[in-house]
Design an enzyme around this catalytic site. Structure first.
Site, PDB file in Angstrom:
ATOM      1  N   SER A 109      -1.531   7.403  38.663  1.00 37.58           N
ATOM      2  CA  SER A 109      -2.534   7.842  39.652  1.00 37.58           C
ATOM      3  C   SER A 109      -2.679   6.872  40.808  1.00 37.58           C
ATOM      4  O   SER A 109      -2.416   5.667  40.670  1.00 37.58           O
ATOM      5  CB  SER A 109      -3.887   7.965  38.942  1.00 37.58           C
ATOM      6  OG  SER A 109      -4.931   8.114  39.868  1.00 37.58           O
ATOM      7  N   TYR A 146     -10.491   3.834  34.735  1.00 40.12           N
ATOM      8  CA  TYR A 146      -9.461   4.887  34.695  1.00 40.12           C
ATOM      9  C   TYR A 146      -8.153   4.349  35.290  1.00 40.12           C
ATOM     10  O   TYR A 146      -7.069   4.551  34.724  1.00 40.12           O
ATOM     11  CB  TYR A 146      -9.971   6.103  35.479  1.00 40.12           C
ATOM     12  CG  TYR A 146      -8.927   7.122  35.847  1.00 40.12           C
ATOM     13  CD1 TYR A 146      -8.339   7.939  34.882  1.00 40.12           C
ATOM     14  CD2 TYR A 146      -8.528   7.280  37.177  1.00 40.12           C
ATOM     15  CE1 TYR A 146      -7.386   8.876  35.236  1.00 40.12           C
ATOM     16  CE2 TYR A 146      -7.586   8.213  37.537  1.00 40.12           C
ATOM     17  CZ  TYR A 146      -7.002   9.006  36.564  1.00 40.12           C
ATOM     18  OH  TYR A 146      -6.051   9.931  36.921  1.00 40.12           O
ATOM     19  N   LYS A 150      -4.242   3.847  33.791  1.00 44.11           N
ATOM     20  CA  LYS A 150      -2.997   4.353  34.370  1.00 44.11           C
ATOM     21  C   LYS A 150      -2.009   3.212  34.576  1.00 44.11           C
ATOM     22  O   LYS A 150      -0.796   3.363  34.328  1.00 44.11           O
ATOM     23  CB  LYS A 150      -3.292   5.075  35.681  1.00 44.11           C
ATOM     24  CG  LYS A 150      -4.034   6.389  35.472  1.00 44.11           C
ATOM     25  CD  LYS A 150      -3.204   7.344  34.617  1.00 44.11           C
ATOM     26  CE  LYS A 150      -3.910   8.617  34.268  1.00 44.11           C
ATOM     27  NZ  LYS A 150      -3.098   9.531  33.454  1.00 44.11           N
TER      28      LYS A 150
HETATM   29  N1  LIG Z   1      -5.428  16.223  39.587  1.00 42.64           N
HETATM   30  C1  LIG Z   1      -5.189  15.121  40.278  1.00 42.64           C
HETATM   31  O1  LIG Z   1      -5.419  15.072  41.505  1.00 42.64           O
HETATM   32  C2  LIG Z   1      -4.609  13.908  39.600  1.00 42.64           C
HETATM   33  C3  LIG Z   1      -4.313  13.889  38.255  1.00 42.64           C
HETATM   34  N2  LIG Z   1      -3.733  12.762  37.686  1.00 42.64           N
HETATM   35  C4  LIG Z   1      -3.417  12.726  36.270  1.00 42.64           C
HETATM   36  O2  LIG Z   1      -2.715  13.910  35.920  1.00 42.64           O
HETATM   37  C5  LIG Z   1      -3.039  14.278  34.587  1.00 42.64           C
HETATM   38  C6  LIG Z   1      -3.550  15.713  34.581  1.00 42.64           C
HETATM   39  O3  LIG Z   1      -4.734  15.750  35.376  1.00 42.64           O
HETATM   40  P1  LIG Z   1      -5.486  17.131  35.674  1.00 42.64           P
HETATM   41  O4  LIG Z   1      -4.608  18.251  35.301  1.00 42.64           O
HETATM   42  O5  LIG Z   1      -6.046  17.041  37.014  1.00 42.64           O
HETATM   43  O6  LIG Z   1      -6.692  17.006  34.645  1.00 42.64           O
HETATM   44  P2  LIG Z   1      -7.247  18.144  33.673  1.00 42.64           P
HETATM   45  O7  LIG Z   1      -8.479  17.593  33.072  1.00 42.64           O
HETATM   46  O8  LIG Z   1      -7.313  19.442  34.380  1.00 42.64           O
HETATM   47  O9  LIG Z   1      -6.089  18.213  32.597  1.00 42.64           O
HETATM   48  C7  LIG Z   1      -5.941  17.258  31.584  1.00 42.64           C
HETATM   49  C8  LIG Z   1      -5.651  18.004  30.300  1.00 42.64           C
HETATM   50  O10 LIG Z   1      -5.457  17.059  29.271  1.00 42.64           O
HETATM   51  C9  LIG Z   1      -6.199  17.492  28.153  1.00 42.64           C
HETATM   52  N3  LIG Z   1      -6.571  16.326  27.362  1.00 42.64           N
HETATM   53  C10 LIG Z   1      -7.444  15.350  27.676  1.00 42.64           C
HETATM   54  N4  LIG Z   1      -7.541  14.459  26.676  1.00 42.64           N
HETATM   55  C11 LIG Z   1      -6.680  14.898  25.719  1.00 42.64           C
HETATM   56  C12 LIG Z   1      -6.356  14.416  24.438  1.00 42.64           C
HETATM   57  N5  LIG Z   1      -6.909  13.305  23.944  1.00 42.64           N
HETATM   58  N6  LIG Z   1      -5.441  15.092  23.714  1.00 42.64           N
HETATM   59  C13 LIG Z   1      -4.873  16.241  24.201  1.00 42.64           C
HETATM   60  N7  LIG Z   1      -5.155  16.739  25.398  1.00 42.64           N
HETATM   61  C14 LIG Z   1      -6.066  16.074  26.148  1.00 42.64           C
HETATM   62  C15 LIG Z   1      -7.425  18.195  28.716  1.00 42.64           C
HETATM   63  O11 LIG Z   1      -8.029  19.050  27.776  1.00 42.64           O
HETATM   64  C16 LIG Z   1      -6.811  18.920  29.895  1.00 42.64           C
HETATM   65  O12 LIG Z   1      -6.298  20.181  29.524  1.00 42.64           O
HETATM   66  C17 LIG Z   1      -4.058  13.284  34.079  1.00 42.64           C
HETATM   67  O13 LIG Z   1      -3.397  12.302  33.318  1.00 42.64           O
HETATM   68  C18 LIG Z   1      -4.624  12.679  35.344  1.00 42.64           C
HETATM   69  O14 LIG Z   1      -5.061  11.364  35.134  1.00 42.64           O
HETATM   70  C19 LIG Z   1      -3.439  11.660  38.433  1.00 42.64           C
HETATM   71  C20 LIG Z   1      -3.749  11.626  39.761  1.00 42.64           C
HETATM   72  C21 LIG Z   1      -4.354  12.732  40.451  1.00 42.64           C
HETATM   73  O1  LIG Z   2      -6.334  10.282  39.575  1.00 43.63           O
HETATM   74  C1  LIG Z   2      -7.079  11.091  40.084  1.00 43.63           C
HETATM   75  O2  LIG Z   2      -7.166  11.151  41.445  1.00 43.63           O
HETATM   76  C2  LIG Z   2      -7.731  12.292  42.083  1.00 43.63           C
HETATM   77  C3  LIG Z   2      -8.044  11.911  43.538  1.00 43.63           C
HETATM   78  O3  LIG Z   2      -8.937  10.845  43.549  1.00 43.63           O
HETATM   79  P1  LIG Z   2     -10.359  10.932  44.281  1.00 43.63           P
HETATM   80  O4  LIG Z   2     -10.942   9.577  44.097  1.00 43.63           O
HETATM   81  O5  LIG Z   2     -10.089  11.260  45.724  1.00 43.63           O
HETATM   82  O6  LIG Z   2     -11.143  12.038  43.637  1.00 43.63           O
HETATM   83  C4  LIG Z   2      -8.971  12.734  41.327  1.00 43.63           C
HETATM   84  O7  LIG Z   2      -9.562  13.855  41.966  1.00 43.63           O
HETATM   85  C5  LIG Z   2      -8.563  13.072  39.910  1.00 43.63           C
HETATM   86  O8  LIG Z   2      -9.679  13.467  39.152  1.00 43.63           O
HETATM   87  C6  LIG Z   2      -8.001  11.842  39.238  1.00 43.63           C
HETATM   88  O9  LIG Z   2      -7.454  12.201  37.995  1.00 43.63           O
END
Ligand SMILES: NC(=O)C1=CN([C@@H]2O[C@H](COP(=O)(O)OP(=O)(O)OC[C@H]3O[C@@H](n4cnc5c(N)ncnc54)[C@H](O)[C@@H]3O)[C@@H](O)[C@H]2O)C=CC1
Ligand SMILES: O=C1O[C@H](COP(=O)(O)O)[C@@H](O)[C@H](O)[C@H]1O
Length: 256
Positions: A109, A146, A150
């Site tokens: 991230s 967080y 990462k």
């Molecule tokens: N959406 C974004 O802008 C960004 C996301 N990320 C990373 O990408 C990945 C996915 O993020 P999103 O899809 O946005 O989040 P999200 O919350 O929509 O998806 C994460 C999924 O992982 C599952 N999960 C969480 N803990 C778990 C566990 N202990 N065991 C099994 N499943 C588990 C949740 O139930 C959910 O379905 C995360 O690792 C997040 O840190 C990184 C940077 C930005």
């Molecule tokens: O890693 C992540 O980054 C996005 C973007 O960061 P933000 O500080 O602009 O919100 C965040 O939305 C997301 O939840 C997180 O997993």
């Protein structure tokens, strides 16, 4: 990648974005936290990613893993990131070795390097005329717990690459929004990753040859403070979107 690919966090925002767009391109195995509805078209598993009994059957005979599961909240508390993010990532790598997995793509991230956004640099670094760039060679500099999780996930991957030869690509994802780039949020526009570019960079990371890589996952935004050079060079990433090309409702044609 001809072997099955395990997608963890399949029910989440990034997971659905990747799966929906690449559904027909890989022999997926999907790991959900809880029972998905409707049921997906590929074999799926449910449970905690830090639980070896959950992950072991899911990762069996898999060639690559896209590891997304975890707590994505920037204000996630320590206990949660220790368990869901750090312990979960360790479990994935440990069982990847056991299963003979060749490659792991890890959802890192922007928050792993969030503390580079100092008071002195911001908000100028979010603007199109500013040339400050992070390129993935810098050391992590998390701005919250967080982000620590990462940065730790990247380091866990370093160990499993060096010790066991697993190919590792850490994608420092910027900001994946449901649809268009955020308006009135300079930082969000600078690190926006469109849904198409999100699927594309994960596809590239599954296809490319590399050892241990850390790249930035953003679209080709006019505003940016992350370099895309490494992702282009090593992964063959060719982003098609740019946050400057959206006016809040739809894509707009920009004059030359
Ligand atoms: N959406 C974004 O802008 C960004 C996301 N990320 C990373 O990408 C990945 C996915 O993020 P999103 O899809 O946005 O989040 P999200 O919350 O929509 O998806 C994460 C999924 O992982 C599952 N999960 C969480 N803990 C778990 C566990 N202990 N065991 C099994 N499943 C588990 C949740 O139930 C959910 O379905 C995360 O690792 C997040 O840190 C990184 C940077 C930005
Ligand atoms: O890693 C992540 O980054 C996005 C973007 O960061 P933000 O500080 O602009 O919100 C965040 O939305 C997301 O939840 C997180 O997993």
């Amino acid at each position: 990648m001809d072997d099955p690919v395990l997608l963890t966090g399949a029910g989440g925002h990034v997971g659905q974005t990747v799966y929906e767009r690449l559904k027909d391109d890989y022999d997926w195995r999907l790991l959900y936290h809880t029972q998905p509805s409707p049921e997906p078209d590929h074999p799926y598993f449910t449970g905690e990613v830090q639980d070896t009994d959950t992950v072991r059957p899911a990762i069996e005979d898999v060639g690559a893993v896209i590891h997304l599961a975890g707590d994505p909240r920037r204000d996630a508390p320590w206990r949660s990131v220790i368990s869901n993010n750090i312990d979960g990532t360790h479990t994935i790598y440990e069982l990847a070795v056991e299963a003979g997995v060749e490659k792991v793509v890890f959802a890192s991230s922007n928050h792993a390097v969030g503390a580079f956004e100092t008071d002195e640099r911001t908000p100028e670094m979010y603007r199109a005329d500013d040339d400050f760039r992070l390129d993935g060679t810098e050391r992590p500099r998390p701005g919250n717990k967080y982000g620590i999780s990462k940065a730790t996930g990247e380091t866990i991957g370093r160990y499993y690459h060096d010790e066991y030869g697993i190919a590792v690509c850490n994608i420092r994802i910027g900001n994946l929004n449901e649809d268009h780039p955020p308006i009135d949020y300079e930082r969000g526009q600078a690190m926006w990753l469109s849904t198409e570019d999100c699927a594309h960079i994960h596809d590239c990371a599954l296809q490319a040859d590399y050892g241990y890589e850390t790249v930035y996952g953003i679209s080709d935004n006019d505003r940016k403070y992350y370099s895309l050079e490494r992702a282009k060079e090593v992964l063959g990433y060719e982003p098609r979107d740019n946050s400057a090309h959206f006016d809040g409702d739809e894509r707009v044609v920009k004059p030359d």
